[in-house]
Design an enzyme around this catalytic site. Structure first.
Site, PDB file in Angstrom:
ATOM      1  N   LYS A 165       0.844  -1.215   0.000  1.00 15.09           N
ATOM      2  CA  LYS A 165       0.000   0.000   0.000  1.00 15.09           C
ATOM      3  C   LYS A 165       0.877   1.263   0.000  1.00 15.09           C
ATOM      4  O   LYS A 165       0.620   2.222  -0.729  1.00 15.09           O
ATOM      5  CB  LYS A 165      -0.910  -0.019   1.238  1.00 15.09           C
ATOM      6  CG  LYS A 165      -1.773   1.209   1.408  1.00 15.09           C
ATOM      7  CD  LYS A 165      -2.848   1.253   0.353  1.00 15.09           C
ATOM      8  CE  LYS A 165      -3.587   2.559   0.318  1.00 15.09           C
ATOM      9  NZ  LYS A 165      -4.322   2.751  -0.921  1.00 15.09           N
TER      10      LYS A 165
ATOM     11  N   CYS B 289      -4.140  10.224   1.277  1.00 20.32           N
ATOM     12  CA  CYS B 289      -3.154   9.162   1.007  1.00 20.32           C
ATOM     13  C   CYS B 289      -1.805   9.676   0.509  1.00 20.32           C
ATOM     14  O   CYS B 289      -0.796   9.537   1.195  1.00 20.32           O
ATOM     15  CB  CYS B 289      -3.743   8.180   0.003  1.00 20.32           C
ATOM     16  SG  CYS B 289      -5.196   7.337   0.620  1.00 20.32           S
TER      17      CYS B 289
HETATM   18  N1  LIG Z   1      -9.925   7.885   1.255  1.00 20.91           N
HETATM   19  C1  LIG Z   1      -9.271   7.079   0.443  1.00 20.91           C
HETATM   20  O1  LIG Z   1      -9.361   7.196  -0.801  1.00 20.91           O
HETATM   21  C2  LIG Z   1      -8.408   5.956   0.981  1.00 20.91           C
HETATM   22  C3  LIG Z   1      -7.897   4.983   0.088  1.00 20.91           C
HETATM   23  C4  LIG Z   1      -7.161   3.926   0.602  1.00 20.91           C
HETATM   24  C5  LIG Z   1      -6.882   3.863   1.961  1.00 20.91           C
HETATM   25  N2  LIG Z   1      -7.354   4.827   2.799  1.00 20.91           N
HETATM   26  C6  LIG Z   1      -7.046   4.703   4.226  1.00 20.91           C
HETATM   27  O2  LIG Z   1      -8.236   4.276   4.901  1.00 20.91           O
HETATM   28  C7  LIG Z   1      -8.278   4.852   6.205  1.00 20.91           C
HETATM   29  C8  LIG Z   1      -9.595   5.594   6.385  1.00 20.91           C
HETATM   30  O3  LIG Z   1      -9.620   6.666   5.473  1.00 20.91           O
HETATM   31  P1  LIG Z   1     -10.952   7.478   5.151  1.00 20.91           P
HETATM   32  O4  LIG Z   1     -10.606   8.366   4.009  1.00 20.91           O
HETATM   33  O5  LIG Z   1     -12.101   6.558   5.037  1.00 20.91           O
HETATM   34  O6  LIG Z   1     -11.095   8.334   6.514  1.00 20.91           O
HETATM   35  P2  LIG Z   1     -12.331   9.262   6.942  1.00 20.91           P
HETATM   36  O7  LIG Z   1     -11.752  10.335   7.777  1.00 20.91           O
HETATM   37  O8  LIG Z   1     -13.139   9.602   5.739  1.00 20.91           O
HETATM   38  O9  LIG Z   1     -13.225   8.309   7.853  1.00 20.91           O
HETATM   39  C9  LIG Z   1     -12.876   7.882   9.112  1.00 20.91           C
HETATM   40  C10 LIG Z   1     -14.148   7.725   9.951  1.00 20.91           C
HETATM   41  O10 LIG Z   1     -13.751   7.166  11.222  1.00 20.91           O
HETATM   42  C11 LIG Z   1     -14.550   7.772  12.238  1.00 20.91           C
HETATM   43  N3  LIG Z   1     -13.885   7.566  13.524  1.00 20.91           N
HETATM   44  C12 LIG Z   1     -12.832   8.230  14.048  1.00 20.91           C
HETATM   45  N4  LIG Z   1     -12.493   7.699  15.237  1.00 20.91           N
HETATM   46  C13 LIG Z   1     -13.339   6.674  15.470  1.00 20.91           C
HETATM   47  C14 LIG Z   1     -13.476   5.731  16.527  1.00 20.91           C
HETATM   48  N5  LIG Z   1     -12.642   5.732  17.584  1.00 20.91           N
HETATM   49  N6  LIG Z   1     -14.467   4.822  16.456  1.00 20.91           N
HETATM   50  C15 LIG Z   1     -15.315   4.792  15.402  1.00 20.91           C
HETATM   51  N7  LIG Z   1     -15.218   5.659  14.355  1.00 20.91           N
HETATM   52  C16 LIG Z   1     -14.241   6.587  14.390  1.00 20.91           C
HETATM   53  C17 LIG Z   1     -14.680   9.210  11.777  1.00 20.91           C
HETATM   54  O11 LIG Z   1     -15.781   9.858  12.404  1.00 20.91           O
HETATM   55  C18 LIG Z   1     -14.859   9.047  10.268  1.00 20.91           C
HETATM   56  O12 LIG Z   1     -16.226   8.941   9.916  1.00 20.91           O
HETATM   57  C19 LIG Z   1      -7.042   5.742   6.327  1.00 20.91           C
HETATM   58  O13 LIG Z   1      -6.007   5.026   6.942  1.00 20.91           O
HETATM   59  C20 LIG Z   1      -6.667   6.018   4.870  1.00 20.91           C
HETATM   60  O14 LIG Z   1      -5.298   6.298   4.707  1.00 20.91           O
HETATM   61  C21 LIG Z   1      -8.123   5.866   2.352  1.00 20.91           C
END
Ligand SMILES: NC(=O)c1ccc[n+]([C@@H]2O[C@H](COP(=O)([O-])OP(=O)(O)OC[C@H]3O[C@@H](n4cnc5c(N)ncnc54)[C@H](O)[C@@H]3O)[C@@H](O)[C@H]2O)c1
Length: 412
Positions: free
Chosen positions: A227, A281
């Protein structure tokens, strides 16, 4: 006590029962808790629910949960808005602000950078503390958040001491998601799954139930590294294209023409330059691989960050030459087709150059930004409009009666 689905079917169809059906039915009995309903967790929960799994989506954001429960949640992507109304999704997916008992916990939590450019694990640590309270023997955890190499193997230690004797399988799986096409990428991309001592048949069956790409199983460290390499590769190549275009411009050479000609080589693929990289990312993940100031990764990160200053200088001059005009900046998503402003270059540029005659507008109504105007009043009030990341359909719809002049080309 509820009789598991596989037992009901086994009794009825004893003759026709084979191993494959047996595994599928056992899988459909598992209760999944997806922790974190963001850009990754929410579509992923919907895909699992559509595949027939019982899914509980857990998030700490009560506003988001309220919208989800009242079915008023609106995605930026049409496909996702259709999927959330799908009958199977409605039947199998529920939302909560309290972690519920499950057999499989999938973590889709933010992993930003801390001040030292290391991964900030606070969200994951908090969730693991919650999981510690309910996890049982033979439960499973999948980490979908991007982390530094080796973190997945530490999860067992982080779960509270008394739970350490439990047999818990822990996997690492990452997603690919591009704004505007998240659903397609989640279904059709190949999956690299990390599984050290976990049940490989279970994890591959789970993902095979909805993934149309190939599935590769490796160990957790290699899956985590894959990743990070993917996003570092993107960062490097965008930085390279931007840097090369600057060198060629200084030498009065048409970089577009030269890139096209260079790309005639069978093994060369130079990307288009960009005004910086954004999102959760690309500007973050390369540091998880290496964050030494003297390292190559930091240098490339600096190229992409510094280009924001190059663009800001151009815009500053433009503002100075148009002091008497009201200038509106549009399109603050970190790239086209998204309202996501995390690490967004347009937002950083606007905050750097903003003067009293500068305003901001967007079709993202929740944007918190200085001098923000609703789109209609921005169109009435301002004389000049500087457009960053708005897609063509949005531009055509909103600016249909405006005359377009390319007064300032930010990239070229
Ligand atoms: N966005 C992308 O395109 C993408 C692609 C690949 C990987 N990722 C990875 O995936 C992960 C998540 O990314 P995202 O973009 O979905 O993040 P995001 O910020 O959109 O979503 C995270 C969610 O987690 C919730 N949250 C925070 N603390 C919490 C807790 N203790 N318990 C329950 N919920 C909680 C937040 O309220 C939020 O809704 C990251 O590590 C990111 O690097 C993201």
């Amino acid at each position: 006590m509820e009789i598991p689905l596989w037992k009901k079917c086994y009794k009825k169809n004893f003759k026709y029962f084979n191993k494959r059906k047996f595994i599928i039915l056992i899988m459909l009995d598992i209760k999944i808790s997806v922790i974190g309903l963001g850009y990754i967790g929410l579509p992923f929960s919907m895909i699992l629910a559509k595949s027939g799994f019982k899914v509980n989506g857990y998030d700490v954001d009560n506003k988001k949960l309220k919208k989800l429960k009242s079915k008023k949640y609106l995605f930026e992507e049409k496909n996702l808005n259709n999927l959330i109304k799908n009958q199977k999704v409605l039947k199998n997916l529920s939302f909560t602000n309290k972690l519920k008992l499950a057999n499989l916990y999938i973590l889709c939590l933010p992993t930003p950078l801390n001040k030292k450019n290391n991964c900030d694990y606070q969200y994951i640590h908090k969730a693991l503390k919650e999981i510690s309270k309910v996890i049982k023997d033979k439960d499973k955890i999948i980490l979908e958040s991007t982390v530094e190499i080796g973190f997945t193997d530490k999860i067992k230690k982080i779960l509270e001491i008394k739970k350490k004797k439990l047999k818990i399988d822990i996997y690492y799986v990452s997603e690919k998601a591009i704004p505007g096409n998240t659903l397609y990428e989640m279904i059709y991309s190949d999956r690299i799954i990390g599984s050290n001592i976990g049940n490989k048949e279970f994890i591959s069956k789970l993902y095979k139930s909805f993934v149309k790409g190939n599935i590769f199983i490796t160990n957790n460290k290699e899956a985590e590294a894959t990743k990070l390499i993917e996003n570092t590769y993107r960062d490097f190549n965008i930085g390279l294209a931007t840097n090369l275009s600057q060198i060629l411009k200084e030498k009065n050479v048409d970089y577009k023409k030269v890139f096209n000609l260079s790309n005639r080589h069978p093994r060369v693929n130079i990307l288009s330059p960009s005004f910086g990289v954004g999102g959760h990312c690309i500007p973050i993940d390369p540091y998880f691989l290496e964050n030494k100031k003297s390292g190559l990764i930091s240098k490339i990160r600096k190229i992409n960050n510094d280009y924001i200053d190059v663009i800001s200088k151009k815009i500053n001059l433009f503002i100075k030459n148009n002091e008497s005009k009201k200038i509106c900046f549009w399109g603050f998503g970190y790239k086209l087709n998204t309202n996501d402003t995390r690490e967004s270059p347009p937002l950083k540029i606007y905050n750097k150059v903003r003067k009293s005659n500068c305003f901001a507008s967007d079709f993202n109504k929740s944007l918190k930004i200085r001098n923000f105007l609703k789109s209609n009043s921005a169109l009435k009030k301002c004389d000049l409009h500087l457009i960053f990341n708005l897609n063509d359909s949005c531009i055509n719809r909103k600016f249909k009666n405006k005359k377009f002049v390319k007064a300032l080309d930010l990239i070229n």
